[in-house]
Write a protein that holds these residues in place. Structure first.
Motif, PDB file in Angstrom:
ATOM      1  N   LEU A 196      31.086  20.155  15.165  1.00 39.19           N
ATOM      2  CA  LEU A 196      30.733  21.169  16.149  1.00 39.19           C
ATOM      3  C   LEU A 196      29.258  21.077  16.516  1.00 39.19           C
ATOM      4  O   LEU A 196      28.892  21.198  17.698  1.00 39.19           O
ATOM      5  N   PHE A 197      28.399  20.857  15.530  1.00 36.70           N
ATOM      6  CA  PHE A 197      26.964  20.716  15.762  1.00 36.70           C
ATOM      7  C   PHE A 197      26.681  19.568  16.725  1.00 36.70           C
ATOM      8  O   PHE A 197      25.875  19.693  17.658  1.00 36.70           O
ATOM      9  N   ARG A 198      27.375  18.463  16.541  1.00 38.63           N
ATOM     10  CA  ARG A 198      27.210  17.318  17.427  1.00 38.63           C
ATOM     11  C   ARG A 198      27.822  17.592  18.795  1.00 38.63           C
ATOM     12  O   ARG A 198      27.246  17.248  19.840  1.00 38.63           O
ATOM     13  N   MET A 204      21.932  25.284  17.328  1.00 40.77           N
ATOM     14  CA  MET A 204      22.062  26.000  16.065  1.00 40.77           C
ATOM     15  C   MET A 204      23.445  26.657  15.975  1.00 40.77           C
ATOM     16  O   MET A 204      23.932  27.248  16.943  1.00 40.77           O
ATOM     17  N   LEU A 205      24.070  26.553  14.803  1.00 43.44           N
ATOM     18  CA  LEU A 205      25.359  27.191  14.587  1.00 43.44           C
ATOM     19  C   LEU A 205      25.152  28.673  14.315  1.00 43.44           C
ATOM     20  O   LEU A 205      24.373  29.050  13.444  1.00 43.44           O
ATOM     21  N   LYS A 260      35.183  22.115   5.728  1.00 43.08           N
ATOM     22  CA  LYS A 260      34.357  23.010   6.540  1.00 43.08           C
ATOM     23  C   LYS A 260      33.055  22.332   6.966  1.00 43.08           C
ATOM     24  O   LYS A 260      32.604  22.499   8.107  1.00 43.08           O
ATOM     25  N   ALA A 261      32.441  21.582   6.063  1.00 42.07           N
ATOM     26  CA  ALA A 261      31.193  20.894   6.412  1.00 42.07           C
ATOM     27  C   ALA A 261      31.427  19.855   7.509  1.00 42.07           C
ATOM     28  O   ALA A 261      30.627  19.744   8.449  1.00 42.07           O
ATOM     29  N   LEU A 262      32.525  19.108   7.421  1.00 45.53           N
ATOM     30  CA  LEU A 262      32.819  18.100   8.441  1.00 45.53           C
ATOM     31  C   LEU A 262      33.085  18.746   9.792  1.00 45.53           C
ATOM     32  O   LEU A 262      32.617  18.263  10.829  1.00 45.53           O
ATOM     33  N   VAL A 263      33.835  19.849   9.789  1.00 48.05           N
ATOM     34  CA  VAL A 263      34.113  20.542  11.051  1.00 48.05           C
ATOM     35  C   VAL A 263      32.824  21.078  11.656  1.00 48.05           C
ATOM     36  O   VAL A 263      32.593  20.980  12.873  1.00 48.05           O
ATOM     37  N   GLU A 278      19.365  22.156  10.007  1.00 44.80           N
ATOM     38  CA  GLU A 278      20.751  22.562  10.248  1.00 44.80           C
ATOM     39  C   GLU A 278      21.716  21.827   9.322  1.00 44.80           C
ATOM     40  O   GLU A 278      22.674  22.412   8.810  1.00 44.80           O
ATOM     41  N   VAL A 279      21.489  20.551   9.113  1.00 42.86           N
ATOM     42  CA  VAL A 279      22.367  19.779   8.225  1.00 42.86           C
ATOM     43  C   VAL A 279      22.277  20.312   6.795  1.00 42.86           C
ATOM     44  O   VAL A 279      23.287  20.394   6.084  1.00 42.86           O
ATOM     45  N   LEU A 280      21.072  20.691   6.355  1.00 44.05           N
ATOM     46  CA  LEU A 280      20.926  21.275   5.022  1.00 44.05           C
ATOM     47  C   LEU A 280      21.701  22.588   4.914  1.00 44.05           C
ATOM     48  O   LEU A 280      22.360  22.849   3.899  1.00 44.05           O
ATOM     49  N   PHE A 281      21.633  23.407   5.961  1.00 35.13           N
ATOM     50  CA  PHE A 281      22.383  24.666   5.942  1.00 35.13           C
ATOM     51  C   PHE A 281      23.889  24.416   5.907  1.00 35.13           C
ATOM     52  O   PHE A 281      24.631  25.113   5.211  1.00 35.13           O
ATOM     53  N   ILE A 282      24.356  23.426   6.646  1.00 36.73           N
ATOM     54  CA  ILE A 282      25.787  23.141   6.720  1.00 36.73           C
ATOM     55  C   ILE A 282      26.313  22.576   5.406  1.00 36.73           C
ATOM     56  O   ILE A 282      27.406  22.934   4.959  1.00 36.73           O
TER      57      ILE A 282
END
Length: 365
Positions: free
Chosen positions: A123-125, A131-132, A116-119, A241-245
């Motif tokens: 998506l973020f990129r 923002m997701l 899920k984190a990789l997906v 955002e990366v911390l949240f993901i």
């Protein structure tokens, strides 16, 4: 498949209501929170995936002639669907892993959270570092009239003007549509009597090009462009955002290392959440004042939603075992003599205790 998509689209209200009813009834399945009962969770996951696919079909049926979006947006359309399917499957993975492997279930949960984190990072990129929304399940299409960057973006005014010209629900739209048809017919007649390079033909072609715009693609922002344009604020936004993901993955990694009853995973997860939210909520205090990052209304709603997710820390061990459960049981005993309220309170506490026993129900990911 196309026939099924059309049927779902024509009956979208019925399909939506039926899916919501089916998902609600799954909570009444027998042995819902039994560690050895995989069947109810498999049924829940199947219905969840079925509903997710139907909702995806309803939301992605084209309704306009022109498409406006970032370049590469077509490839990103599958990410929200994939994230939703993974969330529907994760509880089945947890229950099956606990049934067959016991405490080693955390290895499978870690694998699920890593996927899920990789997906989500992809998506973020792919969306140009936006923002997701709802963990990536809701596309962030930047449709906010209050966002200055969107209003002042080059080409936005021209696209809005062209879209308004073709709006069939106003007088101007009908007039421009009639003018377009007249120009198209006139061009067909004149091509048989005049040269394609004549002034009349060229004017008609230019009008057609203006009135009937092709598919409009906005350039996707890269990381280097974001950092160059927004500076420190852009870097902090990406960090938040990366911390949240990655927070759920960090949490389960520490659970496997120290155990679910240890305060270390709980405290580290809360710290990561607080750091990420603190960064995103206070971007205006950092860096150059002229390089502000303006959040749209959906993005501000997302920040509020993330703050509400902090309530799940009350349901996570060891806090739940030491404090929350005791409060719930004492409240239940106080209202137990009351005929209807006591019965409902008992069922609510039973559901909360059962849900707390599953990581995926309280993960907030």
């Amino acid at each position: 498949m196309e026939a099924y998509k059309q049927w779902v689209w024509r009956n979208r209200e019925y399909v939506h209501s039926l899916g919501s009813l089916a998902n609600g009834l799954t909570w009444l399945l027998p042995e819902k929170f039994s560690a050895s009962e995989i069947g109810p969770e498999a049924v829940t996951a199947f219905l969840g995936i079925f509903t997710t696919i139907n909702e995806h079909i309803i939301e992605t049926v084209p309704t306009t002639r022109a498409h406006v979006g970032p370049s590469g947006a077509d490839t990103s359309l599958s990410y929200p669907l994939l994230i939703s399917i993974l969330k529907d499957l994760e509880t089945v993975v947890e229950v099956a892993a606990e049934h067959f492997y016991g405490d080693r279930k955390w290895n499978f949960i870690i694998a699920t959270e890593a996927i899920k984190a990789l997906v989500r990072l992809a998506l973020f990129r792919n969306t140009g570092y936006k923002m997701l929304l709802h963990g990536g399940e809701t596309p962030n299409d930047d449709k906010d009239p209050n966002q200055p960057e969107l209003q002042n973006r080059p080409g936005t005014l021209d696209r809005n003007r062209n879209q308004n010209l073709y709006n069939p629900w106003n007088m101007e739209g009908r007039a421009m549509s009639a003018l377009s048809s007249f120009g198209h017919n006139a061009r067909r007649r004149t091509t048989t009597t005049t040269s394609p390079t004549s002034g009349w033909s060229r004017r008609i072609q230019q009008q057609q090009a203006v009135i009937e715009p092709a598919v409009i693609n906005e350039k996707r922002t890269t990381l280097s462009e974001l950092l160059s344009e927004k500076g420190v604020k852009g870097a902090l936004f990406v960090m938040g955002e990366v911390l949240f993901i990655t927070r759920p993955l960090i949490y389960v990694l520490f659970i496997r290392r120290y155990g679910v009853r240890s305060w270390i995973p709980w405290a580290i997860s809360l710290s990561v959440d607080a750091l990420g939210m603190g960064i995103l909520s206070n971007l205006k205090l950092w860096g150059d004042k002229s390089k502000q990052i303006h959040f749209s209304q959906p993005e501000r709603d997302e920040l509020r939603r993330r703050k509400l997710l902090w309530a799940l820390y009350l349901m996570r061990d060891p806090f739940f075992t030491k404090f929350t459960r005791e409060k719930l049981e004492s409240s239940q005993k106080k209202v137990e003599p009351v005929p209807l309220i006591g019965f409902l309170t008992e069922k609510i506490v039973e559901l909360l205790v059962g849900a707390q026993s599953r990581y995926t129900y309280i993960s907030g990911s």
